[in-house]
Design a protein around this motif. Sequence first.
Motif, short mmCIF file in Angstrom:
data_model
loop_
_atom_site.label_atom_id
_atom_site.label_comp_id
_atom_site.label_asym_id
_atom_site.label_seq_id
_atom_site.Cartn_x
_atom_site.Cartn_y
_atom_site.Cartn_z
N VAL A 184 34.41 51.03 35.93
CA VAL A 184 35.84 50.74 35.80
C VAL A 184 36.58 51.10 37.08
N ILE A 185 36.13 52.16 37.77
CA ILE A 185 36.75 52.55 39.03
C ILE A 185 36.38 51.55 40.12
N VAL A 186 35.16 51.04 40.09
CA VAL A 186 34.75 50.02 41.06
C VAL A 186 35.67 48.81 40.95
N GLU A 187 35.96 48.40 39.72
CA GLU A 187 36.87 47.26 39.51
C GLU A 187 38.26 47.58 40.05
N GLN A 188 38.74 48.79 39.82
CA GLN A 188 40.05 49.18 40.33
C GLN A 188 40.06 49.21 41.85
N MET A 189 38.95 49.67 42.46
CA MET A 189 38.87 49.70 43.91
C MET A 189 38.91 48.29 44.49
N ALA A 190 38.23 47.35 43.82
CA ALA A 190 38.25 45.96 44.29
C ALA A 190 39.67 45.40 44.26
N GLN A 191 40.37 45.63 43.16
CA GLN A 191 41.74 45.16 43.06
C GLN A 191 42.63 45.82 44.11
N MET A 192 42.38 47.11 44.37
CA MET A 192 43.15 47.83 45.37
C MET A 192 42.98 47.19 46.75
N ILE A 193 41.72 46.86 47.12
CA ILE A 193 41.47 46.27 48.43
C ILE A 193 42.18 44.93 48.56
N LEU A 194 42.13 44.11 47.53
CA LEU A 194 42.80 42.82 47.57
C LEU A 194 44.32 42.98 47.68
N GLN A 195 44.87 43.99 47.01
CA GLN A 195 46.31 44.24 47.12
C GLN A 195 46.68 44.78 48.49
N LEU A 196 45.82 45.61 49.07
CA LEU A 196 46.07 46.10 50.42
C LEU A 196 46.11 44.94 51.41
N LYS A 197 45.20 44.00 51.24
CA LYS A 197 45.20 42.83 52.12
C LYS A 197 46.51 42.07 51.99
N GLN A 198 47.00 41.92 50.77
CA GLN A 198 48.27 41.24 50.57
C GLN A 198 49.42 41.94 51.27
N ARG A 199 49.30 43.26 51.41
CA ARG A 199 50.34 44.03 52.10
C ARG A 199 50.11 44.09 53.61
N GLY A 200 49.11 43.38 54.10
CA GLY A 200 48.92 43.27 55.53
C GLY A 200 47.98 44.28 56.16
N HIS A 211 27.92 42.06 45.22
CA HIS A 211 28.95 41.47 44.37
C HIS A 211 30.33 41.99 44.76
N PHE A 212 30.43 43.28 44.98
CA PHE A 212 31.71 43.90 45.36
C PHE A 212 32.18 43.33 46.70
N ALA A 213 31.27 43.27 47.67
CA ALA A 213 31.63 42.79 49.00
C ALA A 213 32.08 41.34 48.97
N ARG A 214 31.39 40.51 48.21
CA ARG A 214 31.76 39.10 48.12
C ARG A 214 33.11 38.92 47.44
N LEU A 215 33.43 39.81 46.53
CA LEU A 215 34.69 39.72 45.80
C LEU A 215 35.89 40.01 46.70
N VAL A 216 35.74 40.97 47.62
CA VAL A 216 36.91 41.45 48.35
C VAL A 216 36.98 41.00 49.81
N SER A 217 35.88 40.56 50.40
CA SER A 217 35.87 40.34 51.86
C SER A 217 36.01 38.87 52.23
N ASP A 218 36.56 38.66 53.41
CA ASP A 218 36.69 37.30 53.96
C ASP A 218 35.38 36.86 54.62
N ARG A 219 34.69 37.78 55.23
CA ARG A 219 33.43 37.49 55.89
C ARG A 219 32.67 38.79 56.05
N ALA A 220 31.44 38.71 56.57
CA ALA A 220 30.60 39.90 56.63
C ALA A 220 29.71 39.88 57.87
N TYR A 221 29.38 41.08 58.31
CA TYR A 221 28.32 41.29 59.28
C TYR A 221 27.18 41.98 58.58
N VAL A 222 25.95 41.71 58.99
CA VAL A 222 24.78 42.33 58.40
C VAL A 222 24.03 43.10 59.49
#
Length: 223
Positions: A184-200, A211-222
């Motif tokens: 449940v905290i993981v889900e909250q953290m994902a929403q937090m990151i998306l909201q932070l992005k909205q705030r710039g 799954h978490f990374a794909r949900l919140v990120s625009d792109r990735a490095y490996v």
Amino acid sequence: MNTQTPDATAELLLQVSQLNAWYGEAHILFDVGLEVRRGEVVALMGRNGAGKSTTLKAIMGLVERRKGSVQFMGQNIAQADSWRIARLGLGYVPEERRIFSGLTVLENLEVGRQPARRWADGSQASAWTVDDLLAFFPNLAAMPQRPGGQMSGGEQQMLTVARTLMGNPYMVLLDEPSEGVAPVIVEQMAQMILQLKQRGVSILLCEQNLHFARLVSDRAYVL
């Protein structure tokens, strides 16, 4: 490996090239290169031991032996002290959290306070107050006087992020936010990151949870 192409029209905040780092005689990072632009959430992926956390620490000046180029907001921070890097507006949320266990939630937030910032064009960067953060993190709002040492792992993770945001950073280095916390905290953290992005707020995120990374990120490095 960069898995997608960044938006070349967005302002470049962080540019890392040929970054090497050592712990003692152990060579950990080999010519790492990446970039993060304004408004992006970029994931840094890789197996355990690949050097994800070390990359963030090296960028932040927390690895003593390092070499390479690290440009943040047009300034060379490759050999700068970590406290100077933080003052420039680069925030860091360590995997270990490192809250002050004897201080309350509100006291931990005050430790991170820095003045509001502006972008080069004069526009206001995202600015945070204690009230903003308590509204943003309802779990923390329910326990403002609780000592950090009496909080759960997920609550401590939120407090660490909130304390970093009190520094009004242009960009945040976020290390393994989903590690060791309840789903449940993981889900909250994902929403937090998306909201932070909205705030710039731009974010460079170390993560193993695909799954978490794909949900919140625009792109990735490996790594």
